[in-house]
Write an enzyme that holds these catalytic residues in place. Structure first.
Site, PDB file in Angstrom:
ATOM      1  N   LYS A  89      13.595 -15.372  -8.889  1.00 38.17           N
ATOM      2  CA  LYS A  89      13.467 -14.539 -10.155  1.00 38.17           C
ATOM      3  C   LYS A  89      12.740 -15.110 -10.858  1.00 38.17           C
ATOM      4  O   LYS A  89      11.598 -14.449 -11.188  1.00 38.17           O
ATOM      5  CB  LYS A  89      14.813 -14.247 -10.440  1.00 38.17           C
ATOM      6  CG  LYS A  89      15.711 -13.024 -10.022  1.00 38.17           C
ATOM      7  CD  LYS A  89      15.220 -11.761  -9.608  1.00 38.17           C
ATOM      8  CE  LYS A  89      14.489 -11.706  -8.614  1.00 38.17           C
ATOM      9  NZ  LYS A  89      15.237 -11.236  -7.318  1.00 38.17           N
ATOM     10  N   TRP A 134      -2.956  -2.684  -1.493  1.00 42.32           N
ATOM     11  CA  TRP A 134      -2.483  -4.036  -1.816  1.00 42.32           C
ATOM     12  C   TRP A 134      -3.251  -4.882  -0.840  1.00 42.32           C
ATOM     13  O   TRP A 134      -2.999  -4.769   0.461  1.00 42.32           O
ATOM     14  CB  TRP A 134      -1.026  -4.191  -1.457  1.00 42.32           C
ATOM     15  CG  TRP A 134      -0.571  -5.515  -1.696  1.00 42.32           C
ATOM     16  CD1 TRP A 134      -0.142  -6.063  -3.232  1.00 42.32           C
ATOM     17  CD2 TRP A 134      -0.262  -6.591  -0.926  1.00 42.32           C
ATOM     18  NE1 TRP A 134       0.413  -7.256  -3.008  1.00 42.32           N
ATOM     19  CE2 TRP A 134       0.366  -7.890  -1.736  1.00 42.32           C
ATOM     20  CE3 TRP A 134      -0.222  -6.932   0.513  1.00 42.32           C
ATOM     21  CZ2 TRP A 134       0.825  -8.995  -1.078  1.00 42.32           C
ATOM     22  CZ3 TRP A 134       0.263  -7.942   0.952  1.00 42.32           C
ATOM     23  CH2 TRP A 134       0.737  -9.081   0.302  1.00 42.32           C
ATOM     24  N   GLU A 162      18.111 -17.967  -5.663  1.00 44.53           N
ATOM     25  CA  GLU A 162      17.848 -16.586  -6.091  1.00 44.53           C
ATOM     26  C   GLU A 162      17.226 -16.714  -7.748  1.00 44.53           C
ATOM     27  O   GLU A 162      16.444 -15.928  -7.814  1.00 44.53           O
ATOM     28  CB  GLU A 162      19.032 -15.568  -6.079  1.00 44.53           C
ATOM     29  CG  GLU A 162      18.886 -14.127  -6.639  1.00 44.53           C
ATOM     30  CD  GLU A 162      17.952 -13.310  -6.053  1.00 44.53           C
ATOM     31  OE1 GLU A 162      17.382 -13.778  -5.017  1.00 44.53           O
ATOM     32  OE2 GLU A 162      17.534 -12.152  -6.559  1.00 44.53           O
ATOM     33  N   ARG A 172       5.633  -0.234  -6.064  1.00 37.34           N
ATOM     34  CA  ARG A 172       5.652  -0.786  -4.589  1.00 37.34           C
ATOM     35  C   ARG A 172       4.617  -2.161  -4.780  1.00 37.34           C
ATOM     36  O   ARG A 172       4.581  -2.974  -4.069  1.00 37.34           O
ATOM     37  CB  ARG A 172       5.120   0.007  -3.497  1.00 37.34           C
ATOM     38  CG  ARG A 172       5.892   1.254  -3.256  1.00 37.34           C
ATOM     39  CD  ARG A 172       5.370   2.132  -2.466  1.00 37.34           C
ATOM     40  NE  ARG A 172       4.616   1.807  -1.087  1.00 37.34           N
ATOM     41  CZ  ARG A 172       5.470   1.896  -0.143  1.00 37.34           C
ATOM     42  NH1 ARG A 172       6.657   2.408  -0.059  1.00 37.34           N
ATOM     43  NH2 ARG A 172       5.076   1.449   1.317  1.00 37.34           N
ATOM     44  N   CYS A 219       0.935  -1.133   0.109  1.00 40.08           N
ATOM     45  CA  CYS A 219       0.171   0.043   0.106  1.00 40.08           C
ATOM     46  C   CYS A 219       0.919   1.324   0.065  1.00 40.08           C
ATOM     47  O   CYS A 219       1.994   1.329   0.606  1.00 40.08           O
ATOM     48  CB  CYS A 219      -0.834  -0.060   1.207  1.00 40.08           C
ATOM     49  SG  CYS A 219      -1.934  -1.210   1.389  1.00 40.08           S
ATOM     50  N   HIS A 246      18.157 -36.745  -2.719  1.00 37.43           N
ATOM     51  CA  HIS A 246      17.397 -37.056  -1.503  1.00 37.43           C
ATOM     52  C   HIS A 246      16.086 -36.742  -1.765  1.00 37.43           C
ATOM     53  O   HIS A 246      15.432 -36.987  -0.965  1.00 37.43           O
ATOM     54  CB  HIS A 246      18.097 -36.394  -0.198  1.00 37.43           C
ATOM     55  CG  HIS A 246      19.536 -36.731  -0.108  1.00 37.43           C
ATOM     56  ND1 HIS A 246      19.813 -38.157   0.473  1.00 37.43           N
ATOM     57  CD2 HIS A 246      20.639 -36.087  -0.388  1.00 37.43           C
ATOM     58  CE1 HIS A 246      21.409 -38.161   0.508  1.00 37.43           C
ATOM     59  NE2 HIS A 246      21.670 -36.860   0.137  1.00 37.43           N
ATOM     60  N   LYS A 252       6.791  -4.201  -3.653  1.00 33.19           N
ATOM     61  CA  LYS A 252       8.109  -3.890  -3.651  1.00 33.19           C
ATOM     62  C   LYS A 252       8.800  -3.768  -2.170  1.00 33.19           C
ATOM     63  O   LYS A 252       9.669  -4.470  -1.665  1.00 33.19           O
ATOM     64  CB  LYS A 252       8.668  -2.577  -4.523  1.00 33.19           C
ATOM     65  CG  LYS A 252       9.656  -2.220  -4.616  1.00 33.19           C
ATOM     66  CD  LYS A 252      10.800  -3.212  -5.194  1.00 33.19           C
ATOM     67  CE  LYS A 252      12.209  -2.816  -5.298  1.00 33.19           C
ATOM     68  NZ  LYS A 252      12.936  -4.118  -5.633  1.00 33.19           N
ATOM     69  N   ASN A 298      -2.267   2.270   5.806  1.00 35.26           N
ATOM     70  CA  ASN A 298      -1.339   1.187   5.390  1.00 35.26           C
ATOM     71  C   ASN A 298      -1.120   0.314   6.756  1.00 35.26           C
ATOM     72  O   ASN A 298      -1.047   1.061   7.828  1.00 35.26           O
ATOM     73  CB  ASN A 298       0.016   1.788   4.889  1.00 35.26           C
ATOM     74  CG  ASN A 298      -0.100   2.449   3.573  1.00 35.26           C
ATOM     75  OD1 ASN A 298      -0.981   2.299   3.047  1.00 35.26           O
ATOM     76  ND2 ASN A 298       1.105   2.840   3.172  1.00 35.26           N
ATOM     77  N   GLY A 299      -0.913  -0.804   6.706  1.00 36.50           N
ATOM     78  CA  GLY A 299      -0.858  -1.650   7.735  1.00 36.50           C
ATOM     79  C   GLY A 299      -1.805  -2.687   7.979  1.00 36.50           C
ATOM     80  O   GLY A 299      -2.623  -2.982   7.146  1.00 36.50           O
ATOM     81  N   GLU A 356       8.900 -15.231  -9.636  1.00 32.73           N
ATOM     82  CA  GLU A 356       8.079 -14.120  -9.363  1.00 32.73           C
ATOM     83  C   GLU A 356       7.625 -13.564 -10.767  1.00 32.73           C
ATOM     84  O   GLU A 356       6.794 -12.835 -10.670  1.00 32.73           O
ATOM     85  CB  GLU A 356       8.656 -13.229  -8.478  1.00 32.73           C
ATOM     86  CG  GLU A 356       9.980 -12.732  -8.671  1.00 32.73           C
ATOM     87  CD  GLU A 356      10.435 -11.835  -7.448  1.00 32.73           C
ATOM     88  OE1 GLU A 356       9.815 -11.276  -6.775  1.00 32.73           O
ATOM     89  OE2 GLU A 356      11.754 -11.524  -7.420  1.00 32.73           O
TER      90      GLU A 356
HETATM   91  O1  M6R Z   1      13.244  -4.480   0.781  1.00 35.44           O
HETATM   92  P1  M6R Z   1      13.894  -5.829   1.178  1.00 35.44           P
HETATM   93  O2  M6R Z   1      15.289  -6.174   0.495  1.00 35.44           O
HETATM   94  O3  M6R Z   1      13.686  -6.177   2.668  1.00 35.44           O
HETATM   95  O4  M6R Z   1      12.471  -6.996   0.616  1.00 35.44           O
HETATM   96  C1  M6R Z   1      12.919  -8.447   0.668  1.00 35.44           C
HETATM   97  C2  M6R Z   1      12.029  -8.947  -0.133  1.00 35.44           C
HETATM   98  O5  M6R Z   1      10.693  -8.690  -0.038  1.00 35.44           O
HETATM   99  C3  M6R Z   1      12.539  -9.036  -1.507  1.00 35.44           C
HETATM  100  O6  M6R Z   1      13.758  -9.224  -1.728  1.00 35.44           O
HETATM  101  C4  M6R Z   1      11.548 -10.095  -2.530  1.00 35.44           C
HETATM  102  O7  M6R Z   1      11.923 -11.114  -2.424  1.00 35.44           O
HETATM  103  C5  M6R Z   1      11.784  -9.554  -4.043  1.00 35.44           C
HETATM  104  N1  M6R Z   1      10.350  -9.403  -4.629  1.00 35.44           N
HETATM  105  C6  M6R Z   1      12.726 -10.497  -4.722  1.00 35.44           C
HETATM  106  O8  M6R Z   1      12.991 -10.097  -6.029  1.00 35.44           O
END
Ligand code: M6R
Length: 607
Positions: A484, A72, A480, A27, A2, A503, A602, A98-99, A487
């Protein structure tokens, strides 16, 4: 997640709010709305993008006071009614929030029993009604907000627009709010980036702070009635400048920015002749570094993967036990905190609620936490007080790329620094820092000649699942790469340390199953090669990320992507780049919104 943007001044509020919300789009959100005060409050809100909102906001919507929100969804589906702002029954108070209000169910039940008709399914709407009731009992706007928030449990970045008093009352608890001070005008936002187009003078509200925006200026106070310590600070103009330039998407731009952002991160922090790193923000003497018994690193998502690389670097270079923790789990496992240990909170946004909660838990139990943060002045950076800024510059794409490489670089510099204070020799230190200083040029060289990424895209884009494998520092890189691709392209991905594959995950493999293997020419290479043979024997299609010149391994792969050679522990800085490109181009090939993938945000400001 949000976003909040509010304005009070002499200009037309509606275009300013829409522009402010547009700056918060990165965001992640699913609906948007604004409330503008003229002779009365008018609300426009809808599901979809800010552009959809813009199309329903009438051109003749006059008024120079307003609040805007991107939502959001947490409580209640993605509907027009659930979008913010929410109004009091008499239409004289509008709120954006927000929250999460944790006791909203009880409050909704109570308000309904009192005869109030709730118009949304959200947790936030109750705040508008609670404030309205307090005003009805004769309280001033500030005291009405105070009373309403005393009845609620949870987190808030809250703005309440009062029609009769023509003011905006804001309150923060666990969800960021920044006031912008302009010339005869003031702003409120959840993100300083949205303010920098208008002013560099800001007040970061702390938890428990309130702010009142009125035609006579901004006043701050505390929710509990006391006075606030909040003061005006100047933010860096460059944070507002992020645009796509010649790139079609922020993600691609940010992948290509990595050489330069890495230079920013390491510049002035390498002592070449001493073979040392120098992170002044940590403010730790060699003696203090010698006494640290163990190190814990905390983060979420990509930041967690950087922690996992960092902990290996610390153990390897400094021989100090180190562990990486999932920040969202940390606090709730009642962790044992050692006041002599060192904790790192790693975060791009500096606003991730899970990481922030972990920081507070450590501090509450007497531990020392340092931030490894990108966004200057963010909540985690301020909560930690000390640490390292990674200097990636604004990262707008939801998928984190350049923050990962800078987090790894900063943690590697720390590993060298603590290593040199302990057992790492000048010669060993020199090797690492010299190799690190070459990485930006090496990434540039790789980006100029990326290898068969398009072939790799063809191999994964229609797959039912993709398995990522790596050993040692390549295991977090595998995670990682999987994160990527998952997502951005919505393909189910699994990442495993290569040796663990037999395993369990090996059961997934059948003819043509894509397996992405990260295998630089380090001490793990031979063992990974055996795991590749095991995959091939089951018909898997191998996409290999390997070191330039390692033709023997490349020949084992169906698709081989070479990256430049570097010192072992630094390999993640290079091997991750083709994985970022693979995710980006696969997302694009599948028609996905690569910069704003569905359901994601974000900065994740709720737990
Ligand atoms: O702002 P931050 O680095 O704390 O965010 C952590 C995660 O939310 C962030 O890395 C998220 O997993 C990304 N979408 C990864 O690409």
């Amino acid at each position: 997640m949000c976003g909040i943007f509010g304005y009070l001044g002499g200009r037309a509020a509606s275009p300013l709010l829409l522009e402010g919300l547009r700056r918060l789009e990165y965001r992640g959100y699913d609906s948007a709305g604004i409330a503008i005060l003229n002779s009365k409050i008018t609300v426009n809100k809808c599901i979809g993008r800010v552009a959809d909102l813009e199309s329903i906001v009438p051109a003749e919507l006059h008024g120079s006071i307003g609040i805007g929100h991107t939502r959001w969804a947490t409580h209640g589906g993605v509907t027009d009614a659930n979008a913010h702002p929410h109004m009091s029954e008499d239409g004289k108070i509008a709120i954006i929030h927000n929250g999460i209000i944790e006791n909203s169910r009880a409050l909704r039940r109570w308000l309904t029993a009192e005869g109030i008709l709730l118009k949304s399914e959200t947790d936030s709407e109750v705040i508008a009604h609670l404030i309205h009731r307090a005003v009805g009992d004769g309280l001033s706007p500030v005291n009405a907000v105070r009373r309403a928030l005393r009845h609620t449990r949870g987190t808030w970045g809250l703005c309440a627009l009062f029609a009769e008093e023509r003011i905006i009352v804001c309150a923060r608890n666990g969800s960021p709010l920044v006031v912008g001070i302009g010339d005869g005008e003031s702003f409120i936002s959840s993100d300083p980036q949205a303010l920098s187009a208008h002013t560099q003078q800001v007040i970061f509200l702390e938890d428990g702070d309130m702010a009142v925006l009125s035609p006579s200026g901004v006043e701050t106070c505390r929710l509990d009635g006391g006075s606030s310590d909040a003061s005006v600070t100047t933010i860096d103009e460059s944070w507002g400048e992020a645009d796509m330039g010649d790139f079609p998407h922020f993600m691609l731009k940010e992948i290509h920015e990595q050489p330069e952002s890495l230079r920013q991160c390491i510049s002035g922090r390498i002592l070449k002749s001493d073979g040392n790193g120098r992170l002044n923000g940590l403010d730790l003497t060699p003696k203090e570094l010698q006494r640290i018994p163990h190190i814990r690193l905390l983060g979420c998502g990509t930041a967690l993967h950087a922690c996992q690389v960092g902990r290996l670097a610390i153990e390897q270079l400094a021989r100090v036990p180190a562990l990486a923790h999932v920040a969202s789990e940390f606090r709730y496992n009642d962790p044992v905190i050692d006041s002599t240990a060192l904790y790192f909170a790693v975060s791009q946004s500096g606003e991730t609620a899970d990481t922030l909660s972990a920081v507070k838990e450590i501090q509450l139990k007497g531990g020392q936490v340092m931030g490894v943060i990108n966004v200057v002045g963010s909540s985690i950076a301020r909560q930690c007080g000390r640490g390292v800024y990674i200097h990636s510059g604004p990262e707008q794409a939801v998928a984190s790329t350049k923050a990962f490489t800078n987090m790894v670089a900063a943690l590697t510099l720390f590993s060298v620094q603590i290593g040199r204070a302990r057992t790492l020799s000048v010669a060993q230190g020199k090797k690492v820092v010299q190799a690190l200083s070459k990485i930006p040029d090496q990434i540039e060289r790789y980006l100029a000649n990326q290898g068969p990424i398009e072939e790799a895209v063809e191999a994964v884009k229609d797959a039912r699942h993709v398995l990522f494998l790596g050993r040692g520092p390549s295991a977090p890189v595998a995670r990682e790469g999987a994160l990527k691709l998952m997502e951005i392209a919505y393909i189910p991905c699994l990442a495993y340390p290569a040796g663990e594959m037999k395993h369990g995950p090996i059961a997934l493999l059948e003819e043509g199953s894509p397996v992405v293997v990260i295998a630089p020419k380090d001490k793990f290479r031979q063992k990974t090669l055996s795991n590749v043979q095991e995959c091939k024997a089951r018909g898997a299609k191998i996409i290999l990320i390997h070191e330039e010149g390692d033709d023997e391994f490349a020949e084992e792969a169906d698709i081989a992507i070479a990256v430049p050679k570097t010192n072992g522990i630094l390999s993640p800085l290079l091997t991750v780049i083709p994985l970022q490109l693979l995710a980006y181009h696969t997302g694009l090939a599948l028609g996905c919104d690569v910069d704003k993938p569905r359901n994601l945000a974000k900065s994740v400001t709720v737990e």
